[in-house]
Design a protein around this motif. Structure first.
Motif, PDB file in Angstrom:
ATOM      1  N   ASP A   1      19.871  -1.239  54.147  1.00 48.97           N
ATOM      2  CA  ASP A   1      18.201  -0.809  54.126  1.00 48.97           C
ATOM      3  C   ASP A   1      17.925  -1.569  52.747  1.00 48.97           C
ATOM      4  O   ASP A   1      16.807  -2.524  53.412  1.00 48.97           O
ATOM      5  CB  ASP A   1      17.909   0.625  54.361  1.00 48.97           C
ATOM      6  CG  ASP A   1      18.105   1.614  54.918  1.00 48.97           C
ATOM      7  OD1 ASP A   1      18.662   0.607  56.655  1.00 48.97           O
ATOM      8  OD2 ASP A   1      17.896   2.661  56.120  1.00 48.97           O
ATOM      9  N   TYR A   2      18.255  -1.324  52.204  1.00 50.74           N
ATOM     10  CA  TYR A   2      18.088  -1.695  50.148  1.00 50.74           C
ATOM     11  C   TYR A   2      18.402  -3.558  50.122  1.00 50.74           C
ATOM     12  O   TYR A   2      18.043  -3.458  49.570  1.00 50.74           O
ATOM     13  CB  TYR A   2      17.880  -0.628  49.503  1.00 50.74           C
ATOM     14  CG  TYR A   2      17.581   0.599  49.576  1.00 50.74           C
ATOM     15  CD1 TYR A   2      16.149   0.552  49.311  1.00 50.74           C
ATOM     16  CD2 TYR A   2      17.962   1.272  50.686  1.00 50.74           C
ATOM     17  CE1 TYR A   2      14.857   1.774  49.682  1.00 50.74           C
ATOM     18  CE2 TYR A   2      16.637   2.511  50.553  1.00 50.74           C
ATOM     19  CZ  TYR A   2      15.882   2.395  49.889  1.00 50.74           C
ATOM     20  OH  TYR A   2      14.550   3.520  50.560  1.00 50.74           O
ATOM     21  N   GLY A   3      19.546  -3.874  50.956  1.00 54.94           N
ATOM     22  CA  GLY A   3      19.766  -5.311  50.676  1.00 54.94           C
ATOM     23  C   GLY A   3      20.712  -4.953  49.514  1.00 54.94           C
ATOM     24  O   GLY A   3      21.523  -6.223  49.381  1.00 54.94           O
ATOM     25  N   ILE A   4      21.921  -4.125  49.279  1.00 56.02           N
ATOM     26  CA  ILE A   4      22.869  -4.140  48.488  1.00 56.02           C
ATOM     27  C   ILE A   4      24.434  -4.556  49.251  1.00 56.02           C
ATOM     28  O   ILE A   4      24.401  -4.177  50.745  1.00 56.02           O
ATOM     29  CB  ILE A   4      23.391  -3.060  47.673  1.00 56.02           C
ATOM     30  CG1 ILE A   4      22.083  -2.464  47.169  1.00 56.02           C
ATOM     31  CG2 ILE A   4      24.419  -2.778  47.460  1.00 56.02           C
ATOM     32  CD1 ILE A   4      22.214  -0.681  46.968  1.00 56.02           C
ATOM     33  N   ASP A   5      24.891  -5.734  48.769  1.00 58.01           N
ATOM     34  CA  ASP A   5      25.962  -6.290  50.061  1.00 58.01           C
ATOM     35  C   ASP A   5      27.060  -5.356  50.282  1.00 58.01           C
ATOM     36  O   ASP A   5      27.703  -5.131  51.822  1.00 58.01           O
ATOM     37  CB  ASP A   5      26.537  -7.730  48.723  1.00 58.01           C
ATOM     38  CG  ASP A   5      25.472  -8.600  48.734  1.00 58.01           C
ATOM     39  OD1 ASP A   5      25.427  -8.898  50.065  1.00 58.01           O
ATOM     40  OD2 ASP A   5      24.787  -8.853  47.819  1.00 58.01           O
ATOM     41  N   GLY A   6      27.380  -4.862  49.460  1.00 58.49           N
ATOM     42  CA  GLY A   6      28.170  -3.534  49.669  1.00 58.49           C
ATOM     43  C   GLY A   6      28.830  -2.914  48.631  1.00 58.49           C
ATOM     44  O   GLY A   6      28.472  -3.513  47.532  1.00 58.49           O
ATOM     45  N   VAL A   7      30.397  -2.313  48.757  1.00 55.60           N
ATOM     46  CA  VAL A   7      30.516  -1.356  47.712  1.00 55.60           C
ATOM     47  C   VAL A   7      32.582  -2.078  47.740  1.00 55.60           C
ATOM     48  O   VAL A   7      33.169  -2.222  48.834  1.00 55.60           O
ATOM     49  CB  VAL A   7      30.964  -0.245  47.263  1.00 55.60           C
ATOM     50  CG1 VAL A   7      29.384   0.502  47.937  1.00 55.60           C
ATOM     51  CG2 VAL A   7      30.739  -0.166  49.399  1.00 55.60           C
ATOM     52  N   PHE A   8      32.826  -1.526  46.368  1.00 56.57           N
ATOM     53  CA  PHE A   8      34.576  -1.616  45.536  1.00 56.57           C
ATOM     54  C   PHE A   8      34.944   0.252  46.158  1.00 56.57           C
ATOM     55  O   PHE A   8      34.413   1.058  45.270  1.00 56.57           O
ATOM     56  CB  PHE A   8      34.610  -2.292  44.835  1.00 56.57           C
ATOM     57  CG  PHE A   8      34.194  -3.477  44.068  1.00 56.57           C
ATOM     58  CD1 PHE A   8      35.359  -4.304  44.488  1.00 56.57           C
ATOM     59  CD2 PHE A   8      33.068  -3.729  44.156  1.00 56.57           C
ATOM     60  CE1 PHE A   8      35.946  -5.536  44.295  1.00 56.57           C
ATOM     61  CE2 PHE A   8      32.659  -5.603  44.173  1.00 56.57           C
ATOM     62  CZ  PHE A   8      34.136  -6.346  44.157  1.00 56.57           C
ATOM     63  N   MET A   9      35.280   0.272  46.776  1.00 54.96           N
ATOM     64  CA  MET A   9      36.135   1.801  47.073  1.00 54.96           C
ATOM     65  C   MET A   9      37.235   2.279  45.715  1.00 54.96           C
ATOM     66  O   MET A   9      38.473   1.298  46.188  1.00 54.96           O
ATOM     67  CB  MET A   9      36.557   1.867  49.040  1.00 54.96           C
ATOM     68  CG  MET A   9      35.975   1.008  49.489  1.00 54.96           C
ATOM     69  SD  MET A   9      34.678   2.687  49.740  1.00 54.96           S
ATOM     70  CE  MET A   9      35.426   3.841  49.800  1.00 54.96           C
ATOM     71  N   GLN A  10      37.092   2.917  45.117  1.00 55.51           N
ATOM     72  CA  GLN A  10      37.677   3.384  44.381  1.00 55.51           C
ATOM     73  C   GLN A  10      38.980   4.468  45.168  1.00 55.51           C
ATOM     74  O   GLN A  10      38.601   4.731  45.668  1.00 55.51           O
ATOM     75  CB  GLN A  10      36.874   4.161  42.940  1.00 55.51           C
ATOM     76  CG  GLN A  10      35.521   3.998  43.259  1.00 55.51           C
ATOM     77  CD  GLN A  10      35.979   2.891  41.928  1.00 55.51           C
ATOM     78  OE1 GLN A  10      36.268   2.702  41.138  1.00 55.51           O
ATOM     79  NE2 GLN A  10      35.254   1.530  42.711  1.00 55.51           N
ATOM     80  N   ARG A  11      40.102   4.083  44.824  1.00 54.27           N
ATOM     81  CA  ARG A  11      41.050   4.343  44.985  1.00 54.27           C
ATOM     82  C   ARG A  11      41.979   4.873  43.872  1.00 54.27           C
ATOM     83  O   ARG A  11      42.471   3.950  42.977  1.00 54.27           O
ATOM     84  CB  ARG A  11      41.988   3.468  45.986  1.00 54.27           C
ATOM     85  CG  ARG A  11      43.495   3.995  46.546  1.00 54.27           C
ATOM     86  CD  ARG A  11      43.717   3.186  47.873  1.00 54.27           C
ATOM     87  NE  ARG A  11      44.403   4.497  48.849  1.00 54.27           N
ATOM     88  CZ  ARG A  11      44.090   4.968  49.513  1.00 54.27           C
ATOM     89  NH1 ARG A  11      43.254   5.443  49.690  1.00 54.27           N
ATOM     90  NH2 ARG A  11      45.166   5.425  50.190  1.00 54.27           N
ATOM     91  N   PHE A  12      41.767   6.483  43.420  1.00 55.32           N
ATOM     92  CA  PHE A  12      42.994   6.819  41.633  1.00 55.32           C
ATOM     93  C   PHE A  12      44.214   6.990  42.061  1.00 55.32           C
ATOM     94  O   PHE A  12      44.947   7.898  43.064  1.00 55.32           O
ATOM     95  CB  PHE A  12      41.984   7.732  41.579  1.00 55.32           C
ATOM     96  CG  PHE A  12      40.414   7.623  41.390  1.00 55.32           C
ATOM     97  CD1 PHE A  12      39.574   6.849  39.568  1.00 55.32           C
ATOM     98  CD2 PHE A  12      39.421   7.668  42.566  1.00 55.32           C
ATOM     99  CE1 PHE A  12      38.053   6.861  39.970  1.00 55.32           C
ATOM    100  CE2 PHE A  12      38.167   7.466  42.035  1.00 55.32           C
ATOM    101  CZ  PHE A  12      37.770   7.003  40.804  1.00 55.32           C
TER     102      PHE A  12
END
Length: 413
Positions: free
Chosen positions: A113-124
């Motif tokens: 909706d806001y146009g953010i391209d995506g995310v890095f999924m944190q995996r600890f």
């Protein structure tokens, strides 16, 4: 008029046909604005069996004892969980869990909706080595991969090595092998995970936490084994390093081995959170300029970081270090600084990090916070609205996509 409609229809069909022919929707990080996604919150009744994980402070989640400085705006969540907190009118303050598919779906909908391209999924590594953590983060990743595909958002796995023991590098590689098989990360067709982020012609994996001088048990030997393992499997690598990695400054180990590792990687990603505020950023900006020059000279790409503000008083006490958001001016100062330095992509810390007060997703405004005697909550200014930082992040994405009309001045809605 009929001919025009036919022509437009043909153009639209042609565009979609070409899009379908392209196997990967995000073939490069360049031109994108991505955020980090923690996905680590739990509630006692969400089915994960992890209690109030990352909400509680020293085992207690109640007024005066919590580890979040921001409170989520809960108005759009389908699944909600009552907390021990209350509003001024005595009504219950609810929270969310990303263990629920509907929660992750909502977060990715906001990205779209806001146009953010995506995310890095944190995996600890310190979490996924244990059965409960492995189950939780596998579940959240499963939700996120589906939501990314549905909302056409870029997604990338980021391994956080914090807490890793020497010898666990093979555990990480085995974990990635399992995820590669499940999500078809190395498929040439892109059929299984078409929105998985690629860079330099290969699927990207991030390794975070190399070169810090905070007495970690693992070192460059373990990091190199991981990087070599990723490269041999056919992945490109982004390496998360200290702020002062280039000159071996205050947060970095003074060892040329760090630079040798970076030359093996595709992207350098330094961690800036808490290192400066709005007044000190202009002096810090030269660091970004010199970082980019080093990376160009060494044929490695570079992604600077921007964060909206910082607060961890509920975690570390009322006098803990904080950095004022100043209604978005601080965040935009960093976005504009990255562009002025010649950055081609941007990492936002973080999408959902309420613990250190860096989250950009919808958080409660000042008048909508629950009561917290003995503690503190940071509210977004009422006149801005809970979505202000999502909107600003979307404006940053527009700028990095090449849209005109942006400069160092804070955009107005």
């Amino acid at each position: 008029m009929k001919r025009i409609l036919i022509f437009l229809t043909i153009c639209i069909l042609s565009f979609h046909a070409k899009a379908r022919q392209r196997p990967f929707h995000y073939p490069s990080y360049k031109g994108l604005v991505m955020a980090g996604y923690q996905g680590w919150f739990n509630t006692p009744n969400d089915g994960a069996g992890r209690g109030w994980h990352h909400y509680e402070h020293r085992g207690v989640f109640a007024p005066g004892s919590c580890e979040v400085d921001l409170w989520p705006d809960m108005r759009e969540y389908k699944k909600q969980y009552p907390s021990p907190f209350r509003f001024a009118d005595s009504s219950v303050a609810n929270v969310f869990s990303p263990y629920d598919q509907s929660t992750v779906d909502l977060h990715f909908k906001w990205m779209k909706d806001y146009g953010i391209d995506g995310v890095f999924m944190q995996r600890f590594i310190a979490e996924v080595r244990n059965p409960s953590g492995n189950n939780h983060f596998n579940t959240v990743l499963h939700h996120a991969m589906a939501a990314a595909k549905r909302n056409d958002r870029a997604i990338c796995i980021m391994y956080d090595l914090s807490g890793m023991n020497p010898g666990e590098e093979q555990f990480l590689l085995n974990d990635l092998d399992a995820l590669t098989k499940e999500y078809g990360l190395l498929e040439k067709s892109g059929k299984t995970s078409p929105t998985y982020l690629h860079h330099n012609g290969k699927p990207l994996v991030t390794i975070w936490g190399v070169g810090f001088n905070d007495h970690r048990k693992y070192g460059f030997k373990e990091a190199e084994a991981i990087i070599d393992g990723l490269k041999s499997r056919g992945f490109s690598v982004m390496l998360g390093v200290p702020t002062y990695w280039r000159e071996f400054g205050s947060d970095a180990l003074h060892d040329e081995a760090l630079h040798q590792l970076l030359r093996k990687c595709d992207i350098v990603a330094p961690w800036f959170v808490g290192r400066y505020g709005q007044e000190s950023y202009p002096a810090f900006h030269e660091t970004v300029v010199k970082d980019i020059a080093w990376c160009k000279e060494n044929h490695v790409d570079y992604v600077p970081l921007a964060f909206p503000g910082f607060s961890w008083r509920n975690m570390n006490g009322p006098n803990a270090h904080t950095i004022n958001r100043n209604k978005g001016a601080f965040f935009w100062q960093q976005v504009a600084g990255a562009k002025a330095a010649g950055a081609e992509m941007l990492y936002i810390a973080m999408f959902d990090e309420m613990n250190e007060g860096t989250s950009i997703f919808k958080c409660a405004t000042a008048s909508q916070l629950p009561l917290n005697p003995g503690g503190v909550f940071v509210g977004i200014e009422d006149e801005l609205g809970s979505d202000h930082y999502l909107w600003l992040a979307g404006q940053a994405a527009n700028w990095f996509h090449g849209k005109s009309g942006y400069n160092e001045n804070l955009p107005k809605r």
